[in-house]
Motif scaffolding. Sequence first.
Motif, PDB file in Angstrom:
ATOM      1  N   LEU A 182       5.206  -1.975   3.110  1.00 18.62           N
ATOM      2  CA  LEU A 182       6.571  -1.467   3.161  1.00 18.62           C
ATOM      3  C   LEU A 182       6.815  -0.708   1.870  1.00 18.62           C
ATOM      4  O   LEU A 182       6.477  -1.197   0.786  1.00 18.62           O
ATOM      5  CB  LEU A 182       7.572  -2.612   3.309  1.00 18.62           C
ATOM      6  N   ILE A 183       7.375   0.475   1.979  1.00 18.24           N
ATOM      7  CA  ILE A 183       7.609   1.316   0.823  1.00 18.24           C
ATOM      8  C   ILE A 183       8.923   2.060   1.010  1.00 18.24           C
ATOM      9  O   ILE A 183       9.295   2.412   2.140  1.00 18.24           O
ATOM     10  CB  ILE A 183       6.423   2.288   0.597  1.00 18.24           C
ATOM     11  N   ASP A 184       9.598   2.295  -0.074  1.00 19.74           N
ATOM     12  CA  ASP A 184      10.837   3.060  -0.049  1.00 19.74           C
ATOM     13  C   ASP A 184      10.558   4.442   0.559  1.00 19.74           C
ATOM     14  O   ASP A 184       9.577   5.097   0.193  1.00 19.74           O
ATOM     15  CB  ASP A 184      11.343   3.205  -1.495  1.00 19.74           C
TER      16      ASP A 184
END
Length: 67
Positions: free
Chosen positions: A11-13
């Motif tokens: 999960l990444i911005d």
Amino acid sequence: MENRTARLTILIDPRKKKLFEEICARHDLNSSQVVRKLIRQFLLDNLAEDEVPDWLSPRATGSRPGE
């Protein structure tokens, strides 16, 4: 490259992902190539010399750009 692959989900911005993909494209690499290279380097940086498996040694990987 390894013969078999396994999926890694992160999960990444969204803003960081977009910028990461733009920079990868500038270098004519896809995000998977860069992530594999980062993981390989992380492993080499954090294993003692006698812990590095033959298949991970820089000589064995062929040091292909982005792989």
